[in-house]
Design an enzyme around this catalytic site. Structure first.
Site, PDB file in Angstrom:
ATOM      1  CB  SER B  85      -0.908   0.020   1.225  1.00  0.00           C
ATOM      2  OG  SER B  85      -1.700  -1.113   1.245  1.00  0.00           O
ATOM      3  CD  GLN B  86      -1.137   6.914  -1.323  1.00  0.00           C
ATOM      4  OE1 GLN B  86      -2.254   6.390  -1.412  1.00  0.00           O
ATOM      5  NE2 GLN B  86      -0.922   8.187  -1.510  1.00  0.00           N
TER       6      GLN B  86
END
Lengths: 802, 235
Positions: B85-86
């Protein structure tokens, strides 16, 4: 002394027919291959680019015509072999590491963009060589263009039907090697010379090898099925091919399915068999439930209509894998009409997986109809207590790849027909996933509100909606809801941890007790849509939420080009590719094919030695008829899909019928004296017929909608065949005249026509999305009108004295 | 003897090399910048979360091909159709469960192991479940290499949760689901918080907070998230 040709016009005609059949069938096979390995709209982009091979062949021919014609006996069979080889090799080559791209990585990894370009270039080869062979034959046998064009169209028409027939039995990856046999036979018929016999035998060996060792398709790792196959003990337990796609059933103990399940549900969720079409999730097979309150389906918002009242007769549209059917059966409804267009899916439920579904479809209450939903409703005389539509916006999603899917079951007109099929106290129920940014629920509400506007006095009293943490269900009632029903809905919400979104009687209620949205705008928009038409909201919102119509049946097309800047500010520079790829890809395709076409059309005009006269007129004439032909074809497919009730048969029927009728037209063209007046008259008559169709076709088809299938097919032959026959005239007439007046212009005219045909496919979609199919038809008439205009100034002298 | 000497030298060299890397982490500045520009600037204020984000070497959790992009403002592919994920989303999800020392947290969808490592910097124990065996095994190795002893990885179906070690103070689900598994709600302590993304795996998803209080379960929309790979700069 000139040497007598070895290859006769007859031999060439056979070759052109076989080649054309192979090319169109190859195109359909590629569509299937890319739909399986990637997604449908990328298939459209790639094949559009590959089809530019037709335009490129004309350009090449313009430069090398003399040399190629001089050595026709050698070149022509060689071109057929050169078409066959890359065609047969395509499934192998495009899946090698060097060529294979992944749609989702195109925007994140530029190497995949490079591979996409390479794949397009490779796929250009068979179309380029094939079209070069056809174009060359037109140049070489200029006097027999009518017959050759007939062979071209007849072959194409039969090729479409051949592909359709083969797709019922043969996996798409194996098709190209089989189809490649056709041009090879064409080469054999053309009596290949010693010099190209070696090429022929090499290709034959290649085909034998490829047909024995069939290639396997490598799918994007981001496809639903690939992710499912990573789960423990996952395996494909059934695989069947058809023109509807590759249908696969996957078994794994880890695949559970309970979409939008209430958080109040505490029991276990059993694993299910997953069903995938072209690698995209369709749903799961659900067993026929016992009539118990703990069934998972009772804990979803889909159960709302059954809470409101017990229906006696229900209609379940697009029943798919049977989820809503299962819910209906669990409520012990006496009569259930189920409608599903995909025959393979029905067959799986009835036969191979009948045990897994506890013989759901064998339930005596269920009457299964294999048709498009819309076609069934139009032909039915029944009245229902409940009509339930499929869940909108699958959980699995596709990043807007289905944005351009034509959904005739979700248009304003379709809902009006459903309303007519309701019993006096009947209900229409439709559920959708809450998406972000919000589009699905707003468009559904806009459609329902629009429907009620013309039917009832106070639409608030006929509309109820509830919301879970992930789904919204709307239920409209033909008569006004009662206070008791209103209380029942509230009670159901409280029990299931759902929230009421629209209550028919009570005005004051908490819309976010269990599921907080933190988005007051959504509730304002909902109220606005109930109180007013969709227009003001649609005007101010970044997305199209006005109801879809039969003329613009793109329910899932929300994005507006002019909103891109606004969306970009909201979501950053990476947003659009992940919103509605289908729509963006069609615009991208149009842009690319227009640019490439311009190059192919302008290139032959650059050398000073290559001088053409009356370029603009040739361009307008051949461009106009190329553009107009495909526009009409697109509209016919759109109109006949709900009419026949089977999208695949409608598309293949229309395409084949048009090509065959035009083939007959081109054959008859030899009997027409070529004169400016005749050419102008033909184009004007076609334009006039198209205009008549534009205004009347929908009404005519609606009138005959309840007729039997043989009658409908007869009507289709008449309606499609008549204009298509006329539309087969302008090309051979024009090209024959060009070949007489200025033979050197034939390749250029071929290039212009080829490019216009490729552009028209994307352009027709763009026009239909932005303005509607009516305007595509008007565009077709205008294109033929333009072709006529191109000739009118010459009518007192000669045509195309170029 | 020479063999032993060689081994000792090799071990010494390895230790020196590891130590050298630890002392001169080439990505330390990038990490600090990531926290300042991508996380603090977006209103993540929890000091333990910010410290954890500064401490965990994100570049060790991405494939070698993408190491240079590890600290960019976006998710990256880690194979098997999955992504890491970011950074902001990891920080956001971590902050939302209000982690404290003494907490026992369950994570569904180990992926690269990065989220588990961030949580492990703050809480007592992290139990994480990965269904894809290859990803799970790689995460075990990675977390061991980085000495995250308080992270326990299980390769199994996340649907069942980890009943034998529950209930949990918080649950973080990183894979989008079409339902919230009832066993997870059961294994969440009363007053506990669960974070779960809802929506299609490759569309914009909605991050939801699920709270359990007095036998009622409520949800709250948080923010839209994307778990798709972002653009690379250099190829």
């Amino acid at each position: 002394m000139t040497k007598a040709p070895v290859i006769t016009g007859g031999h060439v005609g056979i070759g052109v027919g076989l080649l054309s059949a192979a090319l169109i069938a190859f195109q359909l096979a590629l569509m299937q291959i890319f739909s399986i390995t990637q997604w449908y709209h990328f298939a459209h982009l790639m094949i559009s680019l590959a089809l530019l091979g037709f335009g490129a062949s004309g350009t090449f021919l313009a430069f090398c015509k003399e040399r190629l014609v001089r050595r026709f006996d050698l070149v022509y069979p060689s071109l057929l072999v050169l078409t066959a080889a890359p065609m047969a090799l395509a499934p192998v080559i495009i899946q090698t590491e060097f060529f294979r791209f992944d749609t989702y990585l195109l925007f994140s990894d530029h190497r995949h963009l490079f591979r996409l370009v390479l794949t397009c270039l490779f796929l250009l080869l068979p179309f380029f060589f094939g079209a070069l062979a056809i174009g060359l034959s037109f140049v070489r046998y200029g006097k027999r263009i009518g017959q050759l064009y007939f062979a071209n169209l007849l072959g194409s028409g039969l090729g479409g039907l051949l592909a359709l027939a083969l797709m019922w039995r043969i996996a798409p990856a194996s098709l190209p090697a089989i189809l490649a046999i056709l041009p090879l036979v064409g080469s054999f018929v053309a009596r290949a010379q010693k010099r190209n016999r070696l090429l022929f035998w090499l290709c034959l060996i290649l085909l034998i090898f490829l047909n024995v060792d069939q290639p396997k398709l490598v799918r994007s790792e981001y496809k639903s099925i690939e992710k499912t196959l990573l789960l423990p003990e996952a395996e494909v337990v059934s695989r069947s091919v058809s023109p509807y796609g590759l249908l696969e059933v996957v078994s794994t103990p880890a695949l559970r399915y309970a979409p939008g399940l209430s958080l109040a549900y505490e029991e276990g969720i059993p694993s299910r068999l997953g069903v995938f079409n072209n690698g995209d999730a369709l749903g799961v097979f659900l067993p026929k439930p016992e009539a118990d309150a703990t069934s998972i389906l009772q804990f979803t918002t889909n159960a709302l209509p059954y809470v409101i009242r017990q229906p006696r007769k229900a209609l379940i549209l697009s029943s798919g894998t049977g989820e809503l059917l299962s819910l209906a059966v669990s409520h012990q409804i006496n009569e259930i009409d189920a409608v599903e267009a995909n025959p393979l899916l029905v067959e799986l439920l009835q036969e191979e997986f009948a045990d897994s579904t506890n013989h759901l479809l064998a339930d005596p209450a269920i009457d299964m109809h294999q048709l498009e939903s819309r076609t069934f409703v139009q032909g039915s005389q029944e009245f229902y207590d409940l009509i339930q539509l499929p869940v909108i916006g699958s959980f699995f999603g596709s990043s807007g790849l289905n944005a351009l899917e034509q959904r005739y079951d979700l248009t304003r007109e379709a809902f009006a027909e459903l309303w007519q099929s309701l019993a006096p106290d009947g209900l229409i129920s439709i559920t959708c996933w809450m998406d972000y940014p919000v589009r699905n629920p707003l468009k559904i509400l806009a459609t329902l509100s629009d429907l009620l506007e013309g039917q009832v006095e106070d639409k608030n009293r006929h509309l109820a909606a509830i919301r879970s943490w992930s789904t919204v269900t709307f239920v409209i009632k033909k008569t006004a809801y009662t206070e008791i029903e209103d209380s029942t809905i509230r009670e159901f919400c409280g029990r299931m941890f759902f929230d009421p979104l629209l209550l028919p009687v009570q005005n004051e209620f908490d819309r976010e007790h269990f599921n907080q949205l933190d988005d007051p705008w959504f509730f304002d928009a909902v109220d606005q849509l109930v109180a007013d038409s969709a227009d003001p909201l649609d005007h101010n919102y970044a997305f199209r939420i006005r109801p879809a119509t039969d003329d613009q049946p793109y329910f899932f097309q929300y994005l507006r080009l002019k909103s891109l800047r606004q969306l970009n500010q909201l979501f950053g520079d990476q947003t659009v590719p992940f919103m509605e790829l289908g729509y963006v890809v069609v615009w991208l395709t149009l842009l690319l094919v227009v640019l490439a076409s311009l190059v192919f059309i302008l290139l032959p005009l650059l050398p000073s030695s290559f001088r053409l006269k009356r370029k603009l007129r040739t361009f307008l004439y051949f461009g106009g008829i190329g553009l107009g032909y495909l526009f009409v074809e697109m509209v016919f497919i759109q109109q006949f899909t709900p009419f026949l009730g089977h999208p695949i048969y409608a598309a293949s029927g229309v395409i084949s019928l048009m090509l065959l009728s035009s083939g007959v037209g081109s054959l008859l063209s030899g009997r027409i004296r070529i004169s400016p007046k005749n050419l102008t008259a033909v184009s004007i008559v076609i334009a006039a017929v198209i205009i008549v169709y534009a205004f009347n076709l929908t009404a005519v088809l609606r009138t005959f909608n309840s007729y039997s299938m043989p009658m409908k097919i007869g009507l289709m032959i008449l309606i499609v065949g008549t204009p298509a026959l006329l539309m087969g005239l302008p090309f051979p007439l024009g090209l024959t005249d060009v070949s007489k007046r200025q033979p050197s212009a034939v390749p250029w005219a071929w290039a212009v026509n080829g490019c216009a045909s490729v552009v028209s496919a994307s352009l027709a979609i763009v026009i239909s999305v932005e303005a509607g199919f009516f305007w595509v038809m008007v565009g077709a008439a205008a294109a033929y009108g333009l072709a006529a205009l191109a000739i009118i100034p010459m009518s007192y002298r000669t045509i195309f004295r170029l | 003897m020479s063999k032993i000497l060689f081994s000792v030298c090799l071990a010494g060299f390895s230790l020196f090399a590891l130590n050298g890397e630890a002392q001169q982490d080439p990505f330390e500045e990038a990490r600090k910048l990531m926290v300042r520009q991508q996380i603090e600037s977006r209103d993540i204020r929890s000091k333990p979360v910010l410290d954890a984000m500064r401490a965990v070497p994100r570049h060790r959790f991405v494939p070698a091909d993408y190491r240079k992009e590890a600290y960019r403002d976006g998710p990256l592919p880690i194979g098997y159709g999955q992504t890491i994920s970011q950074p902001y989303i990891v920080a956001y999800m971590t902050e939302l469960i209000r982690p404290e020392p003494g907490f026992k947290v369950l994570e569904i969808g180990t992926g690269s192991g990065y989220q588990a490592a961030v949580l492990a910097e703050i809480v007592d124990s992290v139990y994480t479940i990965e269904i894809v065996e290859e990803l799970g095994l790689a995460a075990v190795q990675r977390l061991q290499d980085l000495s995250y002893d308080n992270v326990h990885v299980k390769i199994a179906d996340g649907y069942d949760g980890w009943e034998s070690v529950g209930p949990f103070d918080a649950i973080v689900v990183t894979a989008a689901a079409n339902f919230v598994p009832p066993p997870l709600i059961k294994q969440l302590k009363d007053g506990g918080r669960m974070i779960i993304p809802v929506g299609s795996p490759f569309q914009v998803q909605q991050l939801k907070l699920v709270e359990k209080k007095n036998q009622q379960v409520r949800t709250e929309n948080l923010l839209p998230v994307r778990f798709v790979p972002f653009t690379r700069d250099n190829d």
